[in-house]
Write a protein that holds these residues in place. Structure first.
Motif, PDB file in Angstrom:
ATOM      1  N   GLN A  47      13.175  -3.306 -15.332  1.00 44.11           N
ATOM      2  CA  GLN A  47      14.268  -2.652 -14.599  1.00 44.11           C
ATOM      3  C   GLN A  47      15.504  -2.513 -15.493  1.00 44.11           C
ATOM      4  OE1 GLN A  47      16.082  -4.979 -11.466  1.00 44.11           O
ATOM      5  NE2 GLN A  47      16.086  -3.202 -10.104  1.00 44.11           N
ATOM      6  N   ALA A  48      15.780  -3.572 -16.261  1.00 42.08           N
ATOM      7  CA  ALA A  48      16.970  -3.557 -17.126  1.00 42.08           C
ATOM      8  C   ALA A  48      16.807  -2.539 -18.257  1.00 42.08           C
ATOM      9  CB  ALA A  48      17.201  -4.949 -17.704  1.00 42.08           C
ATOM     10  N   GLU A  49      15.566  -2.353 -18.676  1.00 39.10           N
ATOM     11  CA  GLU A  49      15.304  -1.451 -19.809  1.00 39.10           C
ATOM     12  C   GLU A  49      15.411   0.023 -19.401  1.00 39.10           C
ATOM     13  OE1 GLU A  49      11.286  -2.109 -21.395  1.00 39.10           O
ATOM     14  OE2 GLU A  49      11.122   0.072 -21.625  1.00 39.10           O
ATOM     15  N   LEU A  50      15.030   0.336 -18.172  1.00 41.22           N
ATOM     16  CA  LEU A  50      14.930   1.740 -17.754  1.00 41.22           C
ATOM     17  C   LEU A  50      16.258   2.247 -17.194  1.00 41.22           C
ATOM     18  CD1 LEU A  50      11.383   1.572 -16.108  1.00 41.22           C
ATOM     19  CD2 LEU A  50      11.991   2.313 -18.421  1.00 41.22           C
ATOM     20  N   THR A  51      16.504   3.520 -17.398  1.00 40.57           N
ATOM     21  CA  THR A  51      17.798   4.068 -16.965  1.00 40.57           C
ATOM     22  C   THR A  51      17.680   4.848 -15.656  1.00 40.57           C
ATOM     23  OG1 THR A  51      17.354   5.947 -18.404  1.00 40.57           O
ATOM     24  CG2 THR A  51      18.757   4.209 -19.306  1.00 40.57           C
ATOM     25  N   VAL A  52      16.453   4.935 -15.110  1.00 41.55           N
ATOM     26  CA  VAL A  52      16.259   5.607 -13.816  1.00 41.55           C
ATOM     27  C   VAL A  52      16.364   4.549 -12.705  1.00 41.55           C
ATOM     28  CG1 VAL A  52      14.776   7.426 -14.763  1.00 41.55           C
ATOM     29  CG2 VAL A  52      13.746   5.263 -13.978  1.00 41.55           C
ATOM     30  N   PRO A  53      16.499   4.971 -11.449  1.00 38.12           N
ATOM     31  CA  PRO A  53      16.502   3.980 -10.361  1.00 38.12           C
ATOM     32  C   PRO A  53      15.162   3.243 -10.295  1.00 38.12           C
ATOM     33  CG  PRO A  53      17.286   6.121  -9.582  1.00 38.12           C
ATOM     34  CD  PRO A  53      16.726   6.347 -10.951  1.00 38.12           C
ATOM     35  N   VAL A  54      15.239   1.922 -10.277  1.00 39.58           N
ATOM     36  CA  VAL A  54      14.008   1.106 -10.247  1.00 39.58           C
ATOM     37  C   VAL A  54      14.148   0.034  -9.172  1.00 39.58           C
ATOM     38  CG1 VAL A  54      12.514  -0.493 -11.531  1.00 39.58           C
ATOM     39  CG2 VAL A  54      13.605   1.419 -12.740  1.00 39.58           C
ATOM     40  N   LEU A  55      13.160  -0.036  -8.293  1.00 42.36           N
ATOM     41  CA  LEU A  55      13.099  -1.124  -7.312  1.00 42.36           C
ATOM     42  C   LEU A  55      11.981  -2.061  -7.740  1.00 42.36           C
ATOM     43  CD1 LEU A  55      14.065  -2.080  -4.394  1.00 42.36           C
ATOM     44  CD2 LEU A  55      11.977  -0.976  -3.590  1.00 42.36           C
ATOM     45  N   THR A  56      12.284  -3.345  -7.827  1.00 40.28           N
ATOM     46  CA  THR A  56      11.247  -4.298  -8.214  1.00 40.28           C
ATOM     47  C   THR A  56      10.737  -5.029  -6.970  1.00 40.28           C
ATOM     48  OG1 THR A  56      12.808  -6.100  -8.588  1.00 40.28           O
ATOM     49  CG2 THR A  56      12.339  -4.680 -10.478  1.00 40.28           C
ATOM     50  N   LEU A  57       9.429  -5.230  -6.934  1.00 36.46           N
ATOM     51  CA  LEU A  57       8.817  -5.971  -5.815  1.00 36.46           C
ATOM     52  C   LEU A  57       7.923  -7.053  -6.391  1.00 36.46           C
ATOM     53  CD1 LEU A  57       7.376  -3.215  -3.398  1.00 36.46           C
ATOM     54  CD2 LEU A  57       9.422  -4.613  -3.033  1.00 36.46           C
ATOM     55  N   THR A  58       8.306  -8.302  -6.189  1.00 33.17           N
ATOM     56  CA  THR A  58       7.398  -9.379  -6.579  1.00 33.17           C
ATOM     57  C   THR A  58       6.326  -9.456  -5.501  1.00 33.17           C
ATOM     58  OG1 THR A  58       9.202 -10.549  -7.642  1.00 33.17           O
ATOM     59  CG2 THR A  58       7.223 -11.835  -7.145  1.00 33.17           C
ATOM     60  N   LEU A  59       5.116  -9.090  -5.883  1.00 31.28           N
ATOM     61  CA  LEU A  59       4.094  -8.900  -4.867  1.00 31.28           C
ATOM     62  C   LEU A  59       2.727  -9.243  -5.430  1.00 31.28           C
ATOM     63  CD1 LEU A  59       3.686  -7.654  -1.996  1.00 31.28           C
ATOM     64  CD2 LEU A  59       3.365  -5.449  -3.115  1.00 31.28           C
ATOM     65  N   ASP A  60       1.969  -9.983  -4.656  1.00 32.98           N
ATOM     66  CA  ASP A  60       0.568 -10.240  -4.981  1.00 32.98           C
ATOM     67  C   ASP A  60      -0.244  -9.279  -4.114  1.00 32.98           C
ATOM     68  OD1 ASP A  60      -2.064 -11.193  -5.144  1.00 32.98           O
ATOM     69  OD2 ASP A  60      -1.399 -13.260  -5.462  1.00 32.98           O
ATOM     70  N   VAL A  61      -0.936  -8.354  -4.743  1.00 30.76           N
ATOM     71  CA  VAL A  61      -1.631  -7.333  -3.940  1.00 30.76           C
ATOM     72  C   VAL A  61      -2.746  -7.920  -3.080  1.00 30.76           C
ATOM     73  CG1 VAL A  61      -1.081  -5.388  -5.482  1.00 30.76           C
ATOM     74  CG2 VAL A  61      -3.210  -6.673  -5.832  1.00 30.76           C
ATOM     75  N   ARG A  62      -3.129  -9.170  -3.338  1.00 28.53           N
ATOM     76  CA  ARG A  62      -4.175  -9.804  -2.523  1.00 28.53           C
ATOM     77  C   ARG A  62      -3.652 -10.236  -1.161  1.00 28.53           C
ATOM     78  NH1 ARG A  62      -5.794 -14.274  -6.829  1.00 28.53           N
ATOM     79  NH2 ARG A  62      -3.511 -14.303  -6.871  1.00 28.53           N
ATOM     80  N   ASP A  63      -2.331 -10.251  -1.016  1.00 30.12           N
ATOM     81  CA  ASP A  63      -1.703 -10.720   0.218  1.00 30.12           C
ATOM     82  C   ASP A  63      -1.496  -9.528   1.160  1.00 30.12           C
ATOM     83  OD1 ASP A  63       0.006 -11.631   2.221  1.00 30.12           O
ATOM     84  OD2 ASP A  63       1.111 -12.955   0.862  1.00 30.12           O
ATOM     85  N   ARG A  64      -2.437  -9.382   2.068  1.00 29.61           N
ATOM     86  CA  ARG A  64      -2.472  -8.193   2.931  1.00 29.61           C
ATOM     87  C   ARG A  64      -1.168  -8.000   3.720  1.00 29.61           C
ATOM     88  NH1 ARG A  64      -7.453  -7.183   7.160  1.00 29.61           N
ATOM     89  NH2 ARG A  64      -6.230  -6.190   8.766  1.00 29.61           N
ATOM     90  N   GLU A  65      -0.685  -9.091   4.326  1.00 30.61           N
ATOM     91  CA  GLU A  65       0.540  -8.971   5.141  1.00 30.61           C
ATOM     92  C   GLU A  65       1.744  -8.630   4.262  1.00 30.61           C
ATOM     93  OE1 GLU A  65      -1.699 -11.492   6.160  1.00 30.61           O
ATOM     94  OE2 GLU A  65      -2.215 -10.105   7.774  1.00 30.61           O
ATOM     95  N   ALA A  66       1.816  -9.298   3.100  1.00 27.86           N
ATOM     96  CA  ALA A  66       2.963  -9.062   2.203  1.00 27.86           C
ATOM     97  C   ALA A  66       2.965  -7.619   1.707  1.00 27.86           C
ATOM     98  CB  ALA A  66       2.907 -10.034   1.021  1.00 27.86           C
ATOM     99  N   VAL A  67       1.793  -7.080   1.414  1.00 29.08           N
ATOM    100  CA  VAL A  67       1.716  -5.683   0.942  1.00 29.08           C
ATOM    101  C   VAL A  67       2.212  -4.743   2.042  1.00 29.08           C
ATOM    102  CG1 VAL A  67       0.097  -3.826   0.337  1.00 29.08           C
ATOM    103  CG2 VAL A  67      -0.124  -6.074  -0.759  1.00 29.08           C
ATOM    104  N   ALA A  68       1.697  -4.947   3.252  1.00 30.31           N
ATOM    105  CA  ALA A  68       2.089  -4.071   4.362  1.00 30.31           C
ATOM    106  C   ALA A  68       3.592  -4.166   4.616  1.00 30.31           C
ATOM    107  CB  ALA A  68       1.311  -4.446   5.618  1.00 30.31           C
ATOM    108  N   ALA A  69       4.119  -5.397   4.583  1.00 35.62           N
ATOM    109  CA  ALA A  69       5.555  -5.579   4.868  1.00 35.62           C
ATOM    110  C   ALA A  69       6.411  -4.965   3.757  1.00 35.62           C
ATOM    111  CB  ALA A  69       5.867  -7.073   5.009  1.00 35.62           C
ATOM    112  N   ALA A  70       5.994  -5.150   2.513  1.00 33.07           N
ATOM    113  CA  ALA A  70       6.797  -4.621   1.395  1.00 33.07           C
ATOM    114  C   ALA A  70       6.862  -3.102   1.459  1.00 33.07           C
ATOM    115  CB  ALA A  70       6.195  -5.071   0.064  1.00 33.07           C
ATOM    116  N   ILE A  71       5.754  -2.468   1.776  1.00 34.49           N
ATOM    117  CA  ILE A  71       5.737  -0.993   1.775  1.00 34.49           C
ATOM    118  C   ILE A  71       6.440  -0.454   3.028  1.00 34.49           C
ATOM    119  CG2 ILE A  71       4.213   1.038   1.804  1.00 34.49           C
ATOM    120  CD1 ILE A  71       2.429  -0.658  -0.183  1.00 34.49           C
ATOM    121  N   ALA A  72       6.263  -1.140   4.150  1.00 31.01           N
ATOM    122  CA  ALA A  72       6.968  -0.714   5.372  1.00 31.01           C
ATOM    123  C   ALA A  72       8.477  -0.912   5.222  1.00 31.01           C
ATOM    124  CB  ALA A  72       6.455  -1.506   6.571  1.00 31.01           C
TER     125      ALA A  72
END
Ligand code: NDP
Ligand code: 8X3
Length: 257
Positions: A47-72
Protein backbone atom coordinates in the motif's frame (compact mmCIF):
# COMPACT_ATOMS: atom_id res chain seq x y z
CA UNK A 1 -9.37 -2.22 -25.03
CA UNK A 2 -10.98 -2.51 -21.61
CA UNK A 3 -10.21 0.64 -19.66
CA UNK A 4 -8.56 -0.26 -16.37
CA UNK A 5 -7.89 3.26 -15.14
CA UNK A 6 -10.07 3.66 -12.02
CA UNK A 7 -11.28 0.05 -12.32
CA UNK A 8 -11.50 -1.72 -8.97
CA UNK A 9 -9.28 -4.80 -8.88
CA UNK A 10 -9.45 -7.28 -5.99
CA UNK A 11 -6.37 -9.48 -5.63
CA UNK A 12 -6.17 -12.40 -3.22
CA UNK A 13 -2.71 -13.47 -2.09
CA UNK A 14 -1.16 -10.09 -2.84
CA UNK A 15 1.64 -10.39 -0.27
CA UNK A 16 3.96 -12.30 -2.59
CA UNK A 17 4.55 -13.70 -6.07
CA UNK A 18 1.89 -13.34 -8.76
CA UNK A 19 -0.54 -11.49 -6.52
CA UNK A 20 1.92 -8.74 -5.56
CA UNK A 21 3.13 -8.46 -9.17
CA UNK A 22 -0.44 -8.30 -10.49
CA UNK A 23 -1.31 -5.58 -7.98
CA UNK A 24 1.67 -3.54 -9.21
CA UNK A 25 0.73 -4.13 -12.86
CA UNK A 26 -2.87 -3.00 -12.39
CA UNK A 27 -1.70 -0.05 -10.30
CA UNK A 28 0.60 1.01 -13.16
CA UNK A 29 -2.53 1.23 -15.32
CA UNK A 30 -4.26 3.43 -12.74
CA UNK A 31 -6.59 0.86 -11.19
CA UNK A 32 -7.73 1.08 -7.57
CA UNK A 33 -6.91 -2.01 -5.56
CA UNK A 34 -8.19 -4.22 -2.82
CA UNK A 35 -5.30 -6.44 -1.77
CA UNK A 36 -5.59 -9.31 0.63
CA UNK A 37 -3.51 -11.97 2.32
CA UNK A 38 -2.66 -13.09 5.82
CA UNK A 39 0.58 -11.09 6.23
CA UNK A 40 -0.61 -7.63 7.24
CA UNK A 41 2.83 -6.04 7.20
CA UNK A 42 3.44 -6.99 3.57
CA UNK A 43 0.05 -5.60 2.59
CA UNK A 44 0.95 -2.33 4.31
CA UNK A 45 4.28 -2.24 2.44
CA UNK A 46 2.48 -2.72 -0.87
CA UNK A 47 0.00 0.00 0.00
CA UNK A 48 2.83 2.39 0.90
CA UNK A 49 4.63 1.64 -2.36
CA UNK A 50 1.66 2.22 -4.69
CA UNK A 51 0.35 5.64 -5.59
CA UNK A 52 -3.20 4.53 -6.48
CA UNK A 53 -5.96 4.05 -3.87
CA UNK A 54 -5.31 0.76 -2.08
CA UNK A 55 -7.45 -0.98 0.53
CA UNK A 56 -5.71 -3.72 2.48
CA UNK A 57 -7.61 -6.68 3.93
CA UNK A 58 -5.90 -9.09 6.27
CA UNK A 59 -7.86 -12.14 5.31
CA UNK A 60 -7.53 -15.90 5.32
CA UNK A 61 -9.54 -17.08 2.33
CA UNK A 62 -10.26 -20.36 4.15
CA UNK A 63 -12.44 -18.47 6.63
CA UNK A 64 -15.84 -18.51 4.97
CA UNK A 65 -17.53 -16.03 7.33
CA UNK A 66 -14.58 -13.62 7.29
CA UNK A 67 -14.50 -13.64 3.47
CA UNK A 68 -18.23 -12.93 3.22
CA UNK A 69 -18.04 -10.18 5.85
CA UNK A 70 -14.98 -8.52 4.32
CA UNK A 71 -16.53 -8.36 0.85
CA UNK A 72 -19.96 -7.29 2.12
CA UNK A 73 -18.27 -4.58 4.20
CA UNK A 74 -16.14 -2.99 1.49
CA UNK A 75 -16.36 0.79 1.57
CA UNK A 76 -18.37 2.20 -1.37
CA UNK A 77 -15.28 3.43 -3.25
CA UNK A 78 -13.93 -0.16 -3.38
CA UNK A 79 -17.19 -2.12 -3.42
CA UNK A 80 -17.81 -2.37 -7.17
CA UNK A 81 -15.22 -4.95 -8.11
CA UNK A 82 -14.41 -5.00 -11.82
CA UNK A 83 -11.65 -7.60 -11.77
CA UNK A 84 -11.19 -10.40 -9.25
CA UNK A 85 -7.79 -12.08 -9.32
CA UNK A 86 -8.35 -15.34 -7.44
CA UNK A 87 -4.69 -16.02 -6.81
CA UNK A 88 -4.27 -17.08 -3.16
CA UNK A 89 -3.07 -20.65 -3.11
CA UNK A 90 -0.29 -23.04 -2.39
CA UNK A 91 1.25 -26.44 -2.82
CA UNK A 92 2.21 -28.28 0.35
CA UNK A 93 4.57 -31.21 0.04
CA UNK A 94 5.73 -33.34 -2.87
CA UNK A 95 5.44 -36.79 -1.34
CA UNK A 96 3.74 -39.61 -3.23
CA UNK A 97 0.08 -40.01 -2.30
CA UNK A 98 0.72 -43.09 -0.19
CA UNK A 99 3.00 -41.07 2.09
CA UNK A 100 1.41 -37.62 1.84
CA UNK A 101 0.42 -35.70 4.94
CA UNK A 102 -3.36 -35.38 5.17
CA UNK A 103 -2.97 -31.97 6.80
CA UNK A 104 -1.18 -30.79 3.65
CA UNK A 105 -4.02 -32.12 1.52
CA UNK A 106 -6.58 -30.38 3.73
CA UNK A 107 -4.67 -27.09 3.50
CA UNK A 108 -4.54 -27.21 -0.29
CA UNK A 109 -8.20 -28.16 -0.66
CA UNK A 110 -9.27 -25.54 1.87
CA UNK A 111 -7.24 -22.77 0.22
CA UNK A 112 -7.07 -23.55 -3.49
CA UNK A 113 -10.61 -24.87 -3.83
CA UNK A 114 -12.78 -23.73 -0.95
CA UNK A 115 -11.12 -20.33 -0.45
CA UNK A 116 -11.45 -19.58 -4.16
CA UNK A 117 -15.11 -20.61 -4.02
CA UNK A 118 -15.85 -18.39 -1.01
CA UNK A 119 -14.31 -15.30 -2.62
CA UNK A 120 -15.94 -15.96 -5.99
CA UNK A 121 -19.37 -16.51 -4.47
CA UNK A 122 -19.12 -13.26 -2.52
CA UNK A 123 -17.99 -11.17 -5.48
CA UNK A 124 -20.13 -12.58 -8.31
CA UNK A 125 -23.59 -11.17 -7.43
CA UNK A 126 -22.29 -7.61 -7.73
CA UNK A 127 -20.63 -8.32 -11.06
CA UNK A 128 -23.80 -9.89 -12.43
CA UNK A 129 -25.96 -7.03 -11.14
CA UNK A 130 -23.67 -4.48 -12.82
CA UNK A 131 -23.40 -6.73 -15.89
CA UNK A 132 -19.64 -6.28 -16.01
CA UNK A 133 -16.62 -7.86 -14.45
CA UNK A 134 -13.86 -10.38 -14.90
CA UNK A 135 -12.94 -13.32 -12.70
CA UNK A 136 -9.33 -14.37 -13.27
CA UNK A 137 -8.41 -17.61 -11.55
CA UNK A 138 -4.92 -18.96 -10.98
CA UNK A 139 -4.90 -22.55 -12.09
CA UNK A 140 -1.72 -24.33 -13.05
CA UNK A 141 -0.22 -26.67 -15.62
CA UNK A 142 -0.49 -29.11 -12.70
CA UNK A 143 -4.25 -29.11 -13.33
CA UNK A 144 -3.71 -30.64 -16.77
CA UNK A 145 -0.48 -32.65 -16.59
CA UNK A 146 0.21 -35.10 -13.78
CA UNK A 147 3.65 -35.39 -12.20
CA UNK A 148 4.96 -37.49 -9.31
CA UNK A 149 4.03 -35.83 -6.03
CA UNK A 150 1.55 -33.46 -7.69
CA UNK A 151 -1.40 -35.56 -6.45
CA UNK A 152 -3.74 -33.33 -4.41
CA UNK A 153 -2.19 -30.07 -5.64
CA UNK A 154 -2.83 -31.10 -9.26
CA UNK A 155 -6.33 -32.14 -8.24
CA UNK A 156 -7.09 -28.73 -6.77
CA UNK A 157 -5.88 -27.00 -9.93
CA UNK A 158 -7.92 -29.35 -12.14
CA UNK A 159 -10.87 -28.23 -10.03
CA UNK A 160 -10.01 -24.59 -10.69
CA UNK A 161 -9.84 -25.25 -14.44
CA UNK A 162 -13.20 -26.99 -14.57
CA UNK A 163 -14.84 -24.51 -12.18
CA UNK A 164 -13.67 -21.67 -14.42
CA UNK A 165 -15.31 -23.29 -17.44
CA UNK A 166 -18.48 -24.01 -15.49
CA UNK A 167 -18.61 -20.41 -14.29
CA UNK A 168 -18.67 -19.35 -17.92
CA UNK A 169 -21.68 -21.57 -18.45
CA UNK A 170 -23.53 -19.97 -15.53
CA UNK A 171 -22.56 -16.47 -16.61
CA UNK A 172 -23.58 -16.99 -20.22
CA UNK A 173 -25.78 -14.09 -21.25
CA UNK A 174 -23.99 -11.66 -18.94
CA UNK A 175 -20.94 -9.61 -19.80
CA UNK A 176 -18.92 -11.10 -16.94
CA UNK A 177 -15.74 -12.76 -18.19
CA UNK A 178 -13.90 -15.74 -16.69
CA UNK A 179 -10.29 -16.73 -17.34
CA UNK A 180 -8.12 -19.50 -15.95
CA UNK A 181 -4.41 -18.64 -16.06
CA UNK A 182 -2.35 -21.85 -16.01
CA UNK A 183 1.33 -21.15 -15.35
CA UNK A 184 4.17 -23.64 -15.33
CA UNK A 185 7.53 -23.28 -13.61
CA UNK A 186 7.69 -19.84 -12.07
CA UNK A 187 10.05 -18.61 -9.35
CA UNK A 188 8.16 -17.07 -6.46
CA UNK A 189 7.79 -18.15 -2.83
CA UNK A 190 5.78 -21.12 -4.14
CA UNK A 191 8.51 -23.76 -3.65
CA UNK A 192 9.61 -22.26 -0.33
CA UNK A 193 6.05 -22.77 0.89
CA UNK A 194 5.77 -26.21 -0.72
CA UNK A 195 8.91 -27.39 1.11
CA UNK A 196 7.96 -25.88 4.46
CA UNK A 197 10.56 -23.07 4.38
CA UNK A 198 13.51 -25.18 3.12
CA UNK A 199 15.21 -22.49 1.00
CA UNK A 200 17.93 -24.79 -0.31
CA UNK A 201 15.44 -27.35 -1.62
CA UNK A 202 13.29 -24.58 -3.06
CA UNK A 203 16.24 -23.01 -4.90
CA UNK A 204 17.07 -26.37 -6.53
CA UNK A 205 13.70 -26.33 -8.32
CA UNK A 206 14.87 -23.37 -10.40
CA UNK A 207 18.61 -24.14 -10.52
CA UNK A 208 20.04 -24.09 -14.06
CA UNK A 209 16.77 -22.90 -15.61
CA UNK A 210 15.23 -19.67 -16.78
CA UNK A 211 11.83 -19.96 -15.11
CA UNK A 212 8.92 -17.61 -15.54
CA UNK A 213 8.88 -14.61 -13.22
CA UNK A 214 5.96 -13.25 -11.24
CA UNK A 215 6.02 -10.22 -13.54
CA UNK A 216 5.63 -12.50 -16.59
CA UNK A 217 2.43 -13.93 -15.14
CA UNK A 218 1.21 -10.51 -13.97
CA UNK A 219 1.54 -9.36 -17.58
CA UNK A 220 -0.57 -12.31 -18.75
CA UNK A 221 -3.21 -11.60 -16.11
CA UNK A 222 -3.27 -7.94 -17.05
CA UNK A 223 -3.44 -8.71 -20.78
CA UNK A 224 -6.54 -10.87 -20.42
CA UNK A 225 -8.23 -8.10 -18.42
CA UNK A 226 -7.22 -5.33 -20.79
CA UNK A 227 -8.51 -7.04 -23.94
CA UNK A 228 -11.66 -5.55 -25.45
CA UNK A 229 -14.78 -6.44 -23.47
CA UNK A 230 -16.15 -8.82 -26.14
CA UNK A 231 -13.12 -11.14 -25.86
CA UNK A 232 -12.96 -13.89 -23.25
CA UNK A 233 -9.74 -15.86 -22.84
CA UNK A 234 -11.05 -19.12 -21.37
CA UNK A 235 -7.69 -20.68 -20.49
CA UNK A 236 -4.17 -19.41 -20.84
CA UNK A 237 -1.45 -22.03 -20.36
CA UNK A 238 2.02 -20.54 -20.00
CA UNK A 239 5.36 -22.31 -19.59
CA UNK A 240 8.93 -21.12 -19.75
CA UNK A 241 10.74 -22.35 -22.86
CA UNK A 242 12.88 -24.62 -20.67
CA UNK A 243 9.82 -26.61 -19.58
CA UNK A 244 7.75 -29.11 -21.60
CA UNK A 245 5.93 -32.41 -21.08
CA UNK A 246 7.49 -35.83 -21.28
CA UNK A 247 6.34 -39.09 -22.81
CA UNK A 248 4.24 -41.68 -21.00
CA UNK A 249 6.28 -43.63 -18.48
CA UNK A 250 6.47 -47.37 -19.13
CA UNK A 251 7.92 -49.67 -16.51
CA UNK A 252 9.89 -52.33 -18.42
CA UNK A 253 11.36 -54.07 -15.41
CA UNK A 254 10.48 -57.73 -15.18
CA UNK A 255 7.38 -58.00 -13.01
CA UNK A 256 8.17 -58.57 -9.39
CA UNK A 257 11.56 -56.78 -9.52
P1 NDP B 1 3.52 -17.36 -3.41
O1 NDP B 1 3.75 -18.34 -2.31
O2 NDP B 1 4.63 -16.44 -3.76
O3 NDP B 1 2.21 -16.51 -3.09
C1 NDP B 1 1.05 -17.11 -2.59
C2 NDP B 1 0.11 -16.06 -2.08
O4 NDP B 1 -1.09 -16.71 -1.63
C3 NDP B 1 0.67 -15.26 -0.92
O5 NDP B 1 0.38 -13.91 -1.08
C4 NDP B 1 -0.09 -15.82 0.29
O6 NDP B 1 -0.31 -14.78 1.24
C5 NDP B 1 -1.42 -16.19 -0.36
N1 NDP B 1 -2.15 -17.16 0.45
C6 NDP B 1 -1.81 -18.45 0.73
N2 NDP B 1 -2.71 -18.99 1.55
C7 NDP B 1 -3.64 -18.03 1.82
C8 NDP B 1 -4.81 -17.98 2.61
N3 NDP B 1 -5.23 -19.04 3.31
N4 NDP B 1 -5.52 -16.82 2.65
C9 NDP B 1 -5.11 -15.76 1.94
N5 NDP B 1 -4.01 -15.74 1.18
C10 NDP B 1 -3.28 -16.87 1.12
O7 NDP B 1 3.11 -18.24 -4.68
P2 NDP B 1 2.72 -17.83 -6.19
O8 NDP B 1 2.62 -16.38 -6.37
O9 NDP B 1 3.63 -18.59 -7.07
O10 NDP B 1 1.31 -18.53 -6.28
C11 NDP B 1 0.10 -17.82 -6.53
C12 NDP B 1 -0.89 -18.77 -7.16
O11 NDP B 1 -0.37 -19.26 -8.39
C13 NDP B 1 -1.20 -20.01 -6.32
O12 NDP B 1 -2.56 -20.30 -6.46
C14 NDP B 1 -0.34 -21.10 -6.96
O13 NDP B 1 -0.88 -22.37 -6.77
C15 NDP B 1 -0.40 -20.68 -8.41
N6 NDP B 1 0.67 -21.16 -9.27
C16 NDP B 1 2.00 -20.97 -8.98
C17 NDP B 1 2.98 -21.41 -9.86
C18 NDP B 1 4.44 -21.28 -9.58
O14 NDP B 1 5.23 -22.06 -10.15
N7 NDP B 1 4.88 -20.33 -8.79
C19 NDP B 1 2.62 -22.04 -11.12
C20 NDP B 1 1.20 -22.19 -11.32
C21 NDP B 1 0.29 -21.74 -10.43
P3 NDP B 1 -0.18 -14.94 2.83
O15 NDP B 1 0.81 -16.02 3.08
O16 NDP B 1 0.27 -13.58 3.28
O17 NDP B 1 -1.55 -15.28 3.28
C1 8X3 C 1 2.89 -24.76 -9.96
C2 8X3 C 1 3.55 -25.38 -11.12
O1 8X3 C 1 4.55 -27.52 -11.99
O2 8X3 C 1 5.23 -26.79 -9.76
O3 8X3 C 1 1.52 -24.83 -10.07
O4 8X3 C 1 3.03 -27.72 -10.13
S1 8X3 C 1 4.10 -26.93 -10.71
Amino acid sequence: MTQLRDATVFVTGATSGFGAAAARRFAAAGARLVVCGRRTERLAQLQAELTVPVLTLTLDVRDREAVAAAIAGLPPEFAEIDVLVNNAGLAAGLDPAQRADLDDWDRMVDTNIKGLLYVTRAVLPGMVARNRGHVINLGSVAGSYPYPGGNAYGGTKAFVKQFSLDLRADLFGTKVRVTNIEPGLCETEFSLVRFGGDAERAAKVYEGTTPLSADDIAECIFWTAALPAHININRLEVMPVVQAFSAFAVDRRPSGS
